[in-house]
Design a protein around this motif. Structure first.
Motif, short mmCIF file in Angstrom:
data_model
loop_
_atom_site.label_atom_id
_atom_site.label_comp_id
_atom_site.label_asym_id
_atom_site.label_seq_id
_atom_site.Cartn_x
_atom_site.Cartn_y
_atom_site.Cartn_z
N LEU A 185 0.86 -1.18 0.00
CA LEU A 185 0.00 0.00 0.00
C LEU A 185 0.89 1.23 0.00
N ASP A 186 0.67 2.13 -0.95
CA ASP A 186 1.31 3.44 -0.98
C ASP A 186 0.27 4.41 -0.43
N LEU A 187 0.42 4.78 0.84
CA LEU A 187 -0.56 5.62 1.54
C LEU A 187 -0.25 7.09 1.29
N GLY A 188 -1.27 7.87 0.89
CA GLY A 188 -1.05 9.27 0.54
C GLY A 188 -0.17 9.33 -0.69
N ALA A 189 -0.53 8.55 -1.69
CA ALA A 189 0.33 8.23 -2.83
C ALA A 189 0.71 9.41 -3.72
N GLY A 190 -0.08 10.47 -3.74
CA GLY A 190 0.25 11.60 -4.61
C GLY A 190 0.33 11.17 -6.06
N SER A 191 1.51 11.25 -6.64
CA SER A 191 1.71 10.91 -8.06
C SER A 191 1.77 9.41 -8.30
N ALA A 244 -2.34 2.18 -4.50
CA ALA A 244 -2.01 3.57 -4.23
C ALA A 244 -3.28 4.31 -3.83
N VAL A 245 -3.28 4.88 -2.64
CA VAL A 245 -4.47 5.52 -2.09
C VAL A 245 -4.17 6.98 -1.79
N ASP A 246 -5.10 7.85 -2.18
CA ASP A 246 -4.96 9.28 -1.89
C ASP A 246 -6.36 9.86 -1.69
N ILE A 247 -6.44 11.01 -1.03
CA ILE A 247 -7.72 11.66 -0.79
C ILE A 247 -8.08 12.68 -1.86
N ASP A 248 -7.20 12.88 -2.83
CA ASP A 248 -7.42 13.86 -3.89
C ASP A 248 -7.76 13.14 -5.19
N PRO A 249 -8.92 13.44 -5.78
CA PRO A 249 -9.29 12.75 -7.03
C PRO A 249 -8.31 13.02 -8.17
N TYR A 250 -7.67 14.19 -8.18
CA TYR A 250 -6.69 14.47 -9.22
C TYR A 250 -5.43 13.62 -9.02
N ALA A 251 -5.08 13.35 -7.78
CA ALA A 251 -3.95 12.45 -7.52
C ALA A 251 -4.26 11.06 -8.06
N VAL A 252 -5.46 10.58 -7.83
CA VAL A 252 -5.85 9.25 -8.32
C VAL A 252 -5.74 9.20 -9.85
N ALA A 253 -6.17 10.25 -10.52
CA ALA A 253 -6.03 10.31 -11.98
C ALA A 253 -4.55 10.33 -12.38
N ALA A 254 -3.73 11.11 -11.66
CA ALA A 254 -2.30 11.18 -11.96
C ALA A 254 -1.63 9.82 -11.76
N ILE A 255 -2.03 9.08 -10.74
CA ILE A 255 -1.46 7.75 -10.49
C ILE A 255 -1.69 6.86 -11.71
N GLY A 256 -2.90 6.87 -12.24
CA GLY A 256 -3.20 6.06 -13.42
C GLY A 256 -2.35 6.45 -14.62
N LEU A 257 -2.22 7.73 -14.86
CA LEU A 257 -1.39 8.22 -15.97
C LEU A 257 0.08 7.85 -15.79
#
Length: 188
Positions: free
Chosen positions: A54-60, A77-90
């Motif tokens: 688990l990458d907690l507060g994963a950001g990018s 990878a878990v984050d509280i920001d929906p834009y971070a979640v999108a960035a993780i996928g990219l």
């Protein structure tokens, strides 16, 4: 590794102006603790090999991506920001790995079904640090290993940590070319 980051021509400011809920884009640049933790995972693949992490507060998603490149069985990878979640996928796609990206705050729940929790740069605020440490204590009590990457921020619980490795890194906001010490810690 390749990461999509913010820059003068990235279009991030247009996005910020278009969405009133857009917060601080912590995920748009790598931070020192995440850089140290990613370097450690790549240098010591045995720390993640064959494990679900688990990458907690994963950001990018930098640390989760490094874990997959180092041989993790799965990275969440878990984050509280929906834009971070999108960035993780990219960013995962840019590196040819699969990372499960989730929008959630896990800090109030039970320990997840993982073998290792990776935490980069979440000790910059007293209230957040307290919540993160309580969650990590529950993880440790459940037998989950914890590695933390941090450039010695103010609210890092150093008395509860053992240094595993040191790395010179460029932290978010530092002038170009400047490095500072960051460490990878095991929670004890």
């Amino acid at each position: 590794m390749r990461l999509h980051t913010a820059g003068p021509r990235s279009g991030l400011m247009r996005l910020a102006k278009a969405d009133p809920a857009f917060g601080s884009p912590y995920w748009a640049r790598p931070w020192g603790g995440g850089l140290a933790l990613a370097r450690h995972v790549l240098d010591c693949p045995e720390s993640v090999a064959g494990r679900r992490v688990l990458d907690l507060g994963a950001g990018s998603g930098l640390v989760a991506i490094a874990a997959m490149l180092a041989g993790a069985r799965a990275a969440w990878a878990v984050d509280i920001d929906p834009y971070a979640v999108a960035a993780i996928g990219l960013n995962a796609a840019a590196n040819g790995v699969s990372v499960e990206a989730t929008l959630a705050d896990l800090t109030t729940g039970d320990p997840p079904a993982v073998a290792l929790v990776l935490v980069g740069d979440l000790f910059y605020d007293a209230v957040l640090a307290e919540r993160i440490l309580a969650f990590l204590d529950r993880c440790r009590a459940a037998g989950v290993a914890v590695l933390i990457g941090d450039p010695w921020r103010e609210f890092l619980p150093t008395e509860r940590l053992r240094v595993v490795a040191d790395y010179p890194v460029a932290d978010f906001g530092d002038p170009a070319g400047m490095t500072r010490p960051a460490a990878v810690f095991a929670l004890i």
